[in-house]
Motif scaffolding. Structure first.
Motif, PDB file in Angstrom:
ATOM      1  N   GLY A 112       0.211   1.323  19.349  1.00 17.23           N
ATOM      2  CA  GLY A 112      -0.648   0.165  19.146  1.00 17.23           C
ATOM      3  C   GLY A 112      -1.800   0.396  18.191  1.00 17.23           C
ATOM      4  N   PRO A 113      -2.534   1.525  18.295  1.00 18.04           N
ATOM      5  CA  PRO A 113      -3.656   1.742  17.378  1.00 18.04           C
ATOM      6  C   PRO A 113      -3.250   1.804  15.913  1.00 18.04           C
ATOM      7  CG  PRO A 113      -3.847   3.179  19.290  1.00 18.04           C
ATOM      8  CD  PRO A 113      -2.493   2.539  19.364  1.00 18.04           C
ATOM      9  N   VAL A 114      -2.060   2.321  15.634  1.00 14.46           N
ATOM     10  CA  VAL A 114      -1.582   2.382  14.252  1.00 14.46           C
ATOM     11  C   VAL A 114      -1.321   0.980  13.725  1.00 14.46           C
ATOM     12  CG1 VAL A 114       0.250   3.239  12.743  1.00 14.46           C
ATOM     13  CG2 VAL A 114      -0.603   4.683  14.602  1.00 14.46           C
ATOM     14  N   HIS A 115      -0.670   0.148  14.527  1.00 13.22           N
ATOM     15  CA  HIS A 115      -0.413  -1.226  14.106  1.00 13.22           C
ATOM     16  C   HIS A 115      -1.713  -2.018  13.965  1.00 13.22           C
ATOM     17  CE1 HIS A 115       4.126  -1.931  14.910  1.00 13.22           C
ATOM     18  NE2 HIS A 115       3.910  -0.737  14.398  1.00 13.22           N
ATOM     19  N   ARG A 116      -2.633  -1.810  14.899  1.00 13.64           N
ATOM     20  CA  ARG A 116      -3.906  -2.528  14.834  1.00 13.64           C
ATOM     21  C   ARG A 116      -4.656  -2.166  13.555  1.00 13.64           C
ATOM     22  NH1 ARG A 116      -5.413  -1.383  19.501  1.00 13.64           N
ATOM     23  NH2 ARG A 116      -6.668   0.465  19.069  1.00 13.64           N
ATOM     24  N   ARG A 117      -4.687  -0.885  13.228  1.00 16.52           N
ATOM     25  CA  ARG A 117      -5.363  -0.457  11.999  1.00 16.52           C
ATOM     26  C   ARG A 117      -4.656  -1.022  10.771  1.00 16.52           C
ATOM     27  NH1 ARG A 117     -10.188   1.604  10.036  1.00 16.52           N
ATOM     28  NH2 ARG A 117     -10.276   3.196  11.673  1.00 16.52           N
ATOM     29  N   ALA A 118      -3.334  -0.966  10.743  1.00 15.24           N
ATOM     30  CA  ALA A 118      -2.590  -1.488   9.590  1.00 15.24           C
ATOM     31  C   ALA A 118      -2.865  -2.970   9.400  1.00 15.24           C
ATOM     32  CB  ALA A 118      -1.091  -1.247   9.789  1.00 15.24           C
ATOM     33  N   VAL A 192       1.094  -4.298   0.211  1.00 14.15           N
ATOM     34  CA  VAL A 192       2.337  -3.608   0.566  1.00 14.15           C
ATOM     35  C   VAL A 192       1.998  -2.498   1.549  1.00 14.15           C
ATOM     36  CG1 VAL A 192       4.265  -2.198  -0.249  1.00 14.15           C
ATOM     37  CG2 VAL A 192       3.425  -4.104  -1.653  1.00 14.15           C
ATOM     38  N   THR A 193       2.716  -2.445   2.666  1.00 10.25           N
ATOM     39  CA  THR A 193       2.490  -1.391   3.655  1.00 10.25           C
ATOM     40  C   THR A 193       3.682  -0.444   3.689  1.00 10.25           C
ATOM     41  OG1 THR A 193       3.458  -2.613   5.518  1.00 10.25           O
ATOM     42  CG2 THR A 193       1.093  -2.915   5.096  1.00 10.25           C
ATOM     43  N   LEU A 194       3.371   0.840   3.848  1.00  9.14           N
ATOM     44  CA  LEU A 194       4.371   1.880   4.090  1.00  9.14           C
ATOM     45  C   LEU A 194       3.870   2.671   5.293  1.00  9.14           C
ATOM     46  CD1 LEU A 194       3.577   1.865   0.748  1.00  9.14           C
ATOM     47  CD2 LEU A 194       5.772   3.024   0.698  1.00  9.14           C
ATOM     48  N   VAL A 195       4.162   2.176   6.473  1.00 11.31           N
ATOM     49  CA  VAL A 195       3.633   2.750   7.713  1.00 11.31           C
ATOM     50  C   VAL A 195       4.692   3.640   8.346  1.00 11.31           C
ATOM     51  CG1 VAL A 195       2.742   2.240  10.017  1.00 11.31           C
ATOM     52  CG2 VAL A 195       2.052   0.833   8.054  1.00 11.31           C
ATOM     53  N   HIS A 196       4.387   4.921   8.406  1.00 11.89           N
ATOM     54  CA  HIS A 196       5.301   5.939   8.934  1.00 11.89           C
ATOM     55  C   HIS A 196       6.661   5.865   8.247  1.00 11.89           C
ATOM     56  CE1 HIS A 196       3.021   7.301  12.751  1.00 11.89           C
ATOM     57  NE2 HIS A 196       2.183   6.950  11.793  1.00 11.89           N
ATOM     58  N   LEU A 197       6.597   5.875   6.926  1.00 14.57           N
ATOM     59  CA  LEU A 197       7.800   5.903   6.089  1.00 14.57           C
ATOM     60  C   LEU A 197       7.876   7.168   5.243  1.00 14.57           C
ATOM     61  CD1 LEU A 197      10.272   4.662   4.618  1.00 14.57           C
ATOM     62  CD2 LEU A 197       8.631   3.593   3.053  1.00 14.57           C
ATOM     63  N   ALA A 256      -5.947   2.258  -9.434  1.00  8.01           N
ATOM     64  CA  ALA A 256      -7.359   2.008  -9.753  1.00  8.01           C
ATOM     65  C   ALA A 256      -8.303   2.574  -8.708  1.00  8.01           C
ATOM     66  CB  ALA A 256      -7.588   0.498  -9.899  1.00  8.01           C
ATOM     67  N   GLY A 257      -7.784   3.340  -7.759  1.00  8.31           N
ATOM     68  CA  GLY A 257      -8.648   3.925  -6.740  1.00  8.31           C
ATOM     69  C   GLY A 257      -7.869   4.275  -5.488  1.00  8.31           C
ATOM     70  N   ALA A 258      -8.318   5.334  -4.793  1.00 11.65           N
ATOM     71  CA  ALA A 258      -7.654   5.781  -3.576  1.00 11.65           C
ATOM     72  C   ALA A 258      -8.691   6.120  -2.520  1.00 11.65           C
ATOM     73  CB  ALA A 258      -6.776   6.998  -3.858  1.00 11.65           C
ATOM     74  N   ARG A 259      -8.341   5.829  -1.276  1.00  9.24           N
ATOM     75  CA  ARG A 259      -9.206   6.160  -0.140  1.00  9.24           C
ATOM     76  C   ARG A 259      -8.356   6.813   0.933  1.00  9.24           C
ATOM     77  NH1 ARG A 259     -11.382   2.847   4.313  1.00  9.24           N
ATOM     78  NH2 ARG A 259     -10.315   1.019   3.459  1.00  9.24           N
ATOM     79  N   TYR A 260      -8.939   7.822   1.611  1.00  6.12           N
ATOM     80  CA  TYR A 260      -8.217   8.569   2.633  1.00  6.12           C
ATOM     81  C   TYR A 260      -9.056   8.600   3.905  1.00  6.12           C
ATOM     82  CZ  TYR A 260      -6.424  10.438  -1.794  1.00  6.12           C
ATOM     83  OH  TYR A 260      -5.938  10.565  -3.068  1.00  6.12           O
ATOM     84  N   PHE A 261      -8.396   8.499   5.046  1.00  4.48           N
ATOM     85  CA  PHE A 261      -9.100   8.688   6.320  1.00  4.48           C
ATOM     86  C   PHE A 261      -8.083   8.998   7.400  1.00  4.48           C
ATOM     87  CE2 PHE A 261      -8.258   4.139   6.023  1.00  4.48           C
ATOM     88  CZ  PHE A 261      -7.769   3.813   7.277  1.00  4.48           C
ATOM     89  N   GLU A 262      -8.579   9.411   8.573  1.00  5.91           N
ATOM     90  CA  GLU A 262      -7.720   9.722   9.710  1.00  5.91           C
ATOM     91  C   GLU A 262      -7.955   8.723  10.834  1.00  5.91           C
ATOM     92  OE1 GLU A 262      -7.471  13.693  11.206  1.00  5.91           O
ATOM     93  OE2 GLU A 262      -7.725  14.592   9.214  1.00  5.91           O
ATOM     94  N   ASP A 263      -6.879   8.285  11.447  1.00 10.06           N
ATOM     95  CA  ASP A 263      -6.921   7.442  12.635  1.00 10.06           C
ATOM     96  C   ASP A 263      -5.511   7.451  13.221  1.00 10.06           C
ATOM     97  OD1 ASP A 263      -7.284   5.612  14.647  1.00 10.06           O
ATOM     98  OD2 ASP A 263      -7.545   3.878  13.341  1.00 10.06           O
ATOM     99  N   HIS A 264      -5.292   8.291  14.242  1.00  9.62           N
ATOM    100  CA  HIS A 264      -3.951   8.484  14.778  1.00  9.62           C
ATOM    101  C   HIS A 264      -2.984   8.870  13.653  1.00  9.62           C
ATOM    102  CE1 HIS A 264      -5.942   6.121  17.903  1.00  9.62           C
ATOM    103  NE2 HIS A 264      -5.073   6.648  18.748  1.00  9.62           N
ATOM    104  N   GLY A 265      -3.389   9.828  12.841  1.00  7.79           N
ATOM    105  CA  GLY A 265      -2.623  10.250  11.677  1.00  7.79           C
ATOM    106  C   GLY A 265      -3.414  10.005  10.414  1.00  7.79           C
ATOM    107  N   GLY A 266      -2.755  10.166   9.283  1.00  5.28           N
ATOM    108  CA  GLY A 266      -3.433  10.017   8.007  1.00  5.28           C
ATOM    109  C   GLY A 266      -3.157   8.682   7.354  1.00  5.28           C
ATOM    110  N   TRP A 267      -4.158   8.203   6.616  1.00  2.19           N
ATOM    111  CA  TRP A 267      -4.060   6.911   5.923  1.00  2.19           C
ATOM    112  C   TRP A 267      -4.434   7.087   4.463  1.00  2.19           C
ATOM    113  CZ3 TRP A 267      -2.636   2.271   8.325  1.00  2.19           C
ATOM    114  CH2 TRP A 267      -2.461   2.365   9.714  1.00  2.19           C
TER     115      TRP A 267
END
Length: 273
Positions: A112-118, A192-197, A256-267
């Motif tokens: 659930g937290p991964v989907h909520r964040r996405a 476009v999302t690529l969640v756990h792909l 044009a830019g990238a951001r990284y963070f952690e929340d139940h895995g990497g984003w």
């Protein structure tokens, strides 16, 4: 859980029962016994209790105990449990979808937290979910009011999602497609999302998939990966990923830019040019 690639070491044979037969070893809602090259699995899940988290918790225990191994065996066992949880296969899949979506919305699913964040990261009004598998994220976003498309390399997964969306009166379009050659025009959706792909792809294919996502997205690409001690073979994961891998990929992409963070895995959040 959508591609079938690993060899089956023990072929699962699944049935539902109200009590565990003699000779079976219990493992949560599941029980099992070996018969040569077959592992017989019985379960007590029904239309009221079948859901993604219940399914996975039982099967992962069988993986951890060495009872089933490899992606093909895992998927065959999962589909067998779902199909036998109700009187008809149609009702079984409907219950699996409805119960899984309900627990994701309620926050009681481990995923659930991964989907909520996405969902919180979607920019604009339209979304393409790449590698949608069962399509739980796509369905939630469509029911939140977004214009949603979904694609997966598995024709079976696309058909399941299409049937579920139609039954739930949810408007979305699901298409068979490869993440490394998306069947969509340039800049055709906002996000476009690529969640756990990406963990399912080798390094070269992962970079191509991100490049394709940037080509199709107008405003944002959202990628999420699990940070694992070792790749989960039963899920079809090929590589163990860290933020170092995400940064290495994006250093070679045009964006044009990238951001990284952690929340139940990497984003990884990418902005198209």
């Amino acid at each position: 859980m959508c591609d079938i690639s690993a060899p089956i070491l023990r072929r699962p044979v699944v049935r539902r029962t109200t009590c565990v037969p003699a000779g079976f070893r219990e493992c949560g809602d599941l029980a099992w016994r070996e018969r040569g090259e077959v592992v017989e699995i019985v379960h007590r899940l029904d239309a009221a209790t079948i859901c993604d988290s219940a399914l996975l918790s039982g099967l992962i225990r069988l993986v951890d105990d060495g009872i089933i191994a490899g992606q093909s065996a895992f998927e065959e066992a999962a589909k067998g449990i779902i199909r036998t949880c109700a009187a008809t296969e149609a009702r079984a899949w409907a219950s699996f979808y409805d119960n899984s979506l309900r627990e994701l919305r309620a926050g009681t699913s481990p995923f659930g937290p991964v989907h909520r964040r996405a969902r919180s990261l979607v920019a604009g009004d339209s979304l393409l979910e790449v590698g949608s598998c069962f399509g739980f994220l796509a369905l939630q976003c469509a029911e939140d009011g977004y214009l949603v498309q979904a694609c997966d390399i598995s024709a079976g997964a696309v058909e399941l999602l299409t049937v579920a969306a139609r039954r739930r009166h949810t408007e979305l379009v699901a298409t068979v497609g490869d993440a490394t050659a998306l069947p969509y025009d340039e800049s055709c959706v906002d996000t476009v999302t690529l969640v756990h792909l990406l963990e399912h792809l080798d390094e070269s294919a992962a970079e191509v998939a991100l490049s394709e996502a940037l080509r199709v997205a107008r405003r944002r690409v959202v990628a999420a990966v699990p940070y694992e001690d070792r790749p989960s073979e039963h899920f079809g994961h090929l590589v163990r990923l860290t933020e170092v891998d995400l940064r290495r990929w994006t250093a070679r992409l045009d964006h044009a830019g990238a951001r990284y963070f952690e929340d139940h895995g990497g984003w990884l959040i990418l902005t198209p040019r």
